[in-house]
Design a protein around this motif. Structure first.
Motif, short mmCIF file in Angstrom:
data_model
loop_
_atom_site.label_atom_id
_atom_site.label_comp_id
_atom_site.label_asym_id
_atom_site.label_seq_id
_atom_site.Cartn_x
_atom_site.Cartn_y
_atom_site.Cartn_z
N LEU A 275 -20.04 -22.48 37.44
CA LEU A 275 -19.06 -21.93 36.64
C LEU A 275 -19.90 -20.57 36.28
N HIS A 276 -19.30 -19.45 36.31
CA HIS A 276 -19.88 -18.05 36.19
C HIS A 276 -19.28 -17.56 34.87
N VAL A 277 -19.98 -16.86 33.99
CA VAL A 277 -19.51 -16.04 32.95
C VAL A 277 -20.37 -15.04 32.66
N GLY A 278 -19.86 -13.97 32.00
CA GLY A 278 -20.66 -12.74 31.35
C GLY A 278 -20.30 -12.58 29.98
N ALA A 279 -21.48 -12.00 29.28
CA ALA A 279 -21.31 -12.05 27.81
C ALA A 279 -21.90 -10.59 27.45
N LEU A 280 -21.35 -9.99 26.59
CA LEU A 280 -21.64 -8.61 26.16
C LEU A 280 -23.08 -8.72 25.55
N ARG A 281 -23.97 -7.82 25.78
CA ARG A 281 -25.29 -7.96 25.34
C ARG A 281 -25.09 -7.81 23.85
N GLU A 282 -26.35 -8.31 23.44
CA GLU A 282 -26.57 -8.52 21.91
C GLU A 282 -25.24 -9.48 21.18
N SER A 283 -24.34 -10.16 21.94
CA SER A 283 -23.48 -10.98 21.39
C SER A 283 -23.93 -12.26 21.04
N ALA A 284 -23.61 -13.25 20.03
CA ALA A 284 -23.83 -14.24 19.88
C ALA A 284 -23.44 -15.40 21.09
N ALA A 285 -22.53 -14.82 21.83
CA ALA A 285 -22.32 -15.67 22.96
C ALA A 285 -23.10 -16.08 24.11
N ASN A 286 -24.47 -15.09 24.15
CA ASN A 286 -25.44 -15.22 24.80
C ASN A 286 -26.20 -16.74 24.49
N TRP B 145 -24.23 -3.06 29.94
CA TRP B 145 -23.44 -3.70 28.72
C TRP B 145 -23.31 -5.26 28.77
N ASP B 146 -23.69 -6.01 29.72
CA ASP B 146 -23.15 -7.23 29.92
C ASP B 146 -24.38 -7.99 30.63
N VAL B 147 -24.54 -9.22 30.06
CA VAL B 147 -25.28 -10.29 31.00
C VAL B 147 -24.57 -11.45 31.41
N TYR B 148 -25.00 -11.73 32.80
CA TYR B 148 -24.15 -12.54 33.58
C TYR B 148 -24.89 -13.94 33.88
N TYR B 149 -24.18 -15.12 33.77
CA TYR B 149 -24.57 -16.27 34.02
C TYR B 149 -23.95 -17.28 35.01
N ARG B 150 -24.71 -18.41 34.97
CA ARG B 150 -24.29 -19.23 36.22
C ARG B 150 -24.64 -20.87 35.79
#
Length: 156
Positions: free
Chosen positions: A120-131, A147-152
């Motif tokens: 599962l892949h996802v991206g989150a806005l930098r400095e967002s609590a989503a990270n 602007w974004d950080v990407y995760y797997r």
């Protein structure tokens, strides 16, 4: 999917409803509401750009409303990709945040990915609590953009 007992609240029922083309404006409004604070923090809040960006990739077949006790409180978009699944969007109204709903929804998406043997892949806005949210759920950072950080997260 139907679940009960959302963490942090009285017993509730969490369910999903398919989105349609007619839902675009409501989904854009919810996304803007959910992201306003994070986007303002980094100086990128622009409702017109947010609408254009979301509308450009809107796929009703991959989009589901999140309902809590029958009331729409958010939405998610999960798309099939060649190398797994992409959690393209997961947004909750600010009034529904911090109640464990996002964690429960993500848990169900992860369980589905695991059952299918898919990353599962996802991206989150930098400095967002989503990270921090994605890190708590086992995602590993795999890249960044301006602007974004990407995760797997690989299947369990």
């Amino acid at each position: 999917m139907r679940c009960t007992s959302v963490a942090g609240t009285l017993p509730s029922t969490l369910s999903y409803e398919p989105a349609t083309e007619a839902d675009l404006d409501a989904l854009v409004a919810l996304r803007i509401d959910a992201m306003r604070e994070s986007l303002q923090r980094i100086g990128r809040f622009d409702p017109a750009r947010a609408r254009e960006r979301f509308a450009g990739g809107f796929d009703p077949a991959s989009t589901r409303h999140i309902l809590l006790d029958g009331q729409r409180v958010g939405f998610l978009v999960v798309k099939q990709q060649p190398d797994g699944l992409l959690l393209d969007h997961l947004y909750l109204r600010p009034s529904a945040q911090g109640q464990g709903i996002g964690g429960q929804v993500l848990g169900e998406v992860l369980a589905d990915a695991d059952a299918r043997g898919l990353a599962l892949h996802v991206g989150a806005l930098r400095e967002s609590a989503a990270n921090a949210f994605y890190a708590r759920h086992g995602f590993q950072k795999v890249g960044e953009s301006e602007w974004d950080v990407y995760y797997r997260r690989d299947p369990a």
